[in-house]
Design a protein around this motif. Structure first.
Motif, mmCIF file in Angstrom:
data_model
loop_
_atom_site.group_PDB
_atom_site.id
_atom_site.type_symbol
_atom_site.label_atom_id
_atom_site.label_comp_id
_atom_site.label_asym_id
_atom_site.label_seq_id
_atom_site.Cartn_x
_atom_site.Cartn_y
_atom_site.Cartn_z
ATOM 1 N N CYS A 1 0.838 -1.208 0.000
ATOM 2 C CA CYS A 1 0.000 0.000 0.000
ATOM 3 C C CYS A 1 0.872 1.258 0.000
ATOM 4 N N PHE A 2 0.465 2.245 -0.788
ATOM 5 C CA PHE A 2 1.212 3.504 -0.838
ATOM 6 C C PHE A 2 0.383 4.662 -0.279
ATOM 7 N N GLN A 3 -0.736 4.346 0.296
ATOM 8 C CA GLN A 3 -1.484 5.176 1.255
ATOM 9 C C GLN A 3 -2.174 6.433 0.727
ATOM 10 N N CYS B 1 -4.054 7.280 -1.688
ATOM 11 C CA CYS B 1 -5.378 7.260 -2.331
ATOM 12 C C CYS B 1 -6.485 7.635 -1.363
ATOM 13 N N VAL B 2 -6.280 7.376 -0.080
ATOM 14 C CA VAL B 2 -7.347 7.650 0.892
ATOM 15 C C VAL B 2 -7.700 9.141 0.877
ATOM 16 N N HIS C 1 -13.207 4.821 -2.721
ATOM 17 C CA HIS C 1 -12.123 3.993 -2.194
ATOM 18 C C HIS C 1 -12.260 2.535 -2.632
ATOM 19 N N ASN D 1 -10.770 1.534 -5.939
ATOM 20 C CA ASN D 1 -9.309 1.420 -6.039
ATOM 21 C C ASN D 1 -8.774 0.004 -5.980
ATOM 22 N N TYR D 2 -9.511 -0.872 -5.292
ATOM 23 C CA TYR D 2 -8.871 -2.110 -4.854
ATOM 24 C C TYR D 2 -8.504 -3.066 -5.983
ATOM 25 N N CYS E 1 -4.715 -1.087 -6.956
ATOM 26 C CA CYS E 1 -3.525 -1.296 -6.120
ATOM 27 C C CYS E 1 -3.296 -2.768 -5.792
ATOM 28 N N LYS E 2 -4.370 -3.476 -5.409
ATOM 29 C CA LYS E 2 -4.179 -4.879 -4.995
ATOM 30 C C LYS E 2 -3.770 -5.757 -6.176
ATOM 31 N N GLU F 1 -5.972 -6.015 5.919
ATOM 32 C CA GLU F 1 -6.264 -4.770 5.196
ATOM 33 C C GLU F 1 -7.206 -5.041 4.028
HETATM 34 FE FE1 SF4 Z 1 -3.473 1.499 0.095
HETATM 35 FE FE2 SF4 Z 1 -4.759 0.499 -1.984
HETATM 36 FE FE3 SF4 Z 1 -6.099 1.845 -0.077
HETATM 37 FE FE4 SF4 Z 1 -4.419 3.087 -1.790
HETATM 38 S S1 SF4 Z 1 -6.357 2.054 -2.278
HETATM 39 S S2 SF4 Z 1 -4.581 3.416 0.397
HETATM 40 S S3 SF4 Z 1 -2.803 1.582 -2.026
HETATM 41 S S4 SF4 Z 1 -5.006 -0.114 0.148
#
Ligand code: SF4
Ligand code: FE
Length: 481
Positions: A98-100, A102-103, A290, A293-294, A297-298, A441
């Motif tokens: 995770c690069f955080q 995006c939240v 949010h 996104n998954y 990133c995932k 997570e």
């Molecule tokens: Fe982390 Fe993925 Fe959430 Fe971005 S969308 S904060 S990379 S888990």
């Protein structure tokens, strides 16, 4: 735009109150428990300065016309939503975690849209205020954490009914120049290494909860804000380079409990205060952004894991076995299914009254629901492919030891042409990516599975679906007669 180095330098200049393992952290950037998360977030700055990623990682601000880091952009089209997903996958492939950032990006887009609709309906002036804040974020390329999840206390009680009124963030004082807030936000991914936090309510509220319907932004150095950093699985491994598996970027995001002890927020940083009827909308907008996104990133992270498993099969001499290939194919199928979900909700997104674009809610929820299952299945397949030794490996120190090092090297070897160290490094990476904190997570990030199921049922148009069935099986409805 900031470079990765400038981002790290900016963190060094910050003086937020952060605790870990019972001690105050003075230098977060050079602390081995924090540094991997800092490195991972820094990748969101690095790609924006890389010409190869210009199209994905930068955007043109619709407010100023300037080139900005896409992580501060308000989506102006379906293509912007698609680029978001592709960008997240590309960064996931480079960090493996995770690069955080995006939240906060999602919080900016959600708040942008809701403040507009609030002003239209209620005649408030939040949107203009928010746009000024957004310009500040874009021009200084700041990392914002989106603060949604309150500790919540007794889940059967609404915010104002809690035995302890601070279990949801709330306004304790209204002043001429601003408000004073108290409470906490839990599981705040990336908060320790963010510049700002954008607080939103976490549940739909009733008029009695007016003090809890609050949205505001604040610099994380502000007096009265305190953060407590959570432990992660195997976090002592951060003291050993090889044993971490992902030595540069760590495991998932690094989460803190962010506490607000009577923090003053000036009015120009307040974007909702008492408008309970809009709290549910803000929660839902943020959640959908949010959940979109998954499958980005995932999938990027899973690309790394698939590569690790395929490499391990080579080190083990098993790469040509049909059952090994079949398991890799299964991992690929699951990863690409997740990615198509994120792309689908982006392509099927629509324009909101504020003008920005919003993913298709059902498809975004389906994507996140699939994550809560497929990532576990992908992890199960990775464990199967890697072999049991990922659970019993000696440490890097044993491998370096003058007496036992050669023994470890000899007996942990696979195919003779590959160094044992490579096999151990790959095993540690697989262990890192499929361990406790990383999996949790996937289950609870962007909302626990039940939160998606509630929205799926709400938008399911069951009456329409029942009608399809009634017609086909020959039941004539009253209105058809
Ligand atoms: Fe982390 Fe993925 Fe959430 Fe971005 S969308 S904060 S990379 S888990
Ligand atoms: Fe998350």
């Amino acid at each position: 735009m900031k470079t990765a180095q400038e981002y790290m330098d900016s963190l060094r200049q910050m003086s937020g109150e952060i605790y870990f393992m019972g001690e105050k952290v003075e230098n977060l950037v050079d602390n081995p428990h924090f540094r991997p998360h800092v490195n991972s977030a820094a990748m969101t700055y690095e790609v924006a300065c890389d010409p190869e990623f210009e199209d994905l990682a930068t955007a043109t601000s619709h407010l100023t016309g300037k080139t900005i880091n896409r992580f501060t952009h308000i989506h102006q089209s379906n293509l912007d939503l698609v680029k978001k997903v592709k960008l997240l996958r590309a960064i996931g492939q480079r960090t493996g975690t995770c690069f955080q950032r995006c939240v906060g990006w999602d919080a900016l887009n959600a708040t942008y849209s809701v403040t507009y609709e609030m002003d239209e309906k209620l005649g408030t002036k939040y949107h203009e205020r928010f746009c000024e804040y957004l310009k500040h974020i874009q021009e200084n390329d700041l990392m914002v954490v989106g603060g949604m999840t309150d500790p919540k206390g007794d889940r059967m009680l609404s915010p104002h009914q809690q035995a302890d009124p601070d279990l949801f963030v709330h306004v304790v004082e209204r002043r001429e120049d601003g408000i004073v807030v108290r409470g906490a936000k839990a599981h705040q991914t990336g908060a320790a290494n963010s510049h700002e936090i954008l607080i939103m309510p976490t549940v739909n509220m009733r008029p009695e909860d007016a003090d809890y319907a609050v949205c505001f932004a604040v610099n994380l150095e502000t007096p009265g804000i305190m953060q407590i950093f959570g432990r992660q699985t195997n976090d002592e491994r951060k003291m050993c380079e090889m044993d971490q598996g992902n030595r540069v970027f760590g495991i998932v995001g690094g989460e803190t409990l962010v506490v607000f002890n009577d923090v003053f927020i000036p009015w120009y940083r307040v974007f909702m205060c008492g408008e309970t009827q809009f709290s549910g909308m803000l929660v839902e907008r943020f959640a959908t952004y949010h959940r979109q996104n998954y499958g980005g990133c995932k999938c990027g992270v899973t690309d790394v894991l698939i590569g690790a498993c395929a490499s391990m099969a080579e080190y083990n001499g098993a790469a040509r076995a049909s059952h090994i290939k079949d398991k890799l194919v299964e991992m690929i199928h699951l990863a690409e299914t997740l990615h198509t979900g994120s792309l689908a909700c982006s392509y099927e997104g629509s324009q909101l009254p504020a003008g920005n674009y919003y993913p298709h809610t059902t498809y975004a929820n389906v994507t996140k629901q699939n994550i809560t299952r497929f990532i576990y299945e992908i992890g199960r397949l990775a464990h199967d492919l890697a072999g049991g030794f990922i659970g019993t490996l000696p440490s890097e120190k044993d491998l370096a030891h003058p007496v036992i090092g050669p023994v470890v090297d000899k007996y942990f070897k696979g195919v003779a042409t590959f160094p044992t160290e490579h096999r151990i490094r790959m095993a540690r990476l697989i262990e890192n990516m499929t361990g406790g904190t990383a999996m949790v997570e996937s289950m609870h990030g962007a909302g626990s599975p039940q939160a998606q199921r509630v929205m799926l049922l709400r938008d399911a148009k069951l009456e329409q679906r029942k009608g399809f069935a009634r017609k086909i099986c020959g039941i004539i409805d009253d209105e058809d007669q």
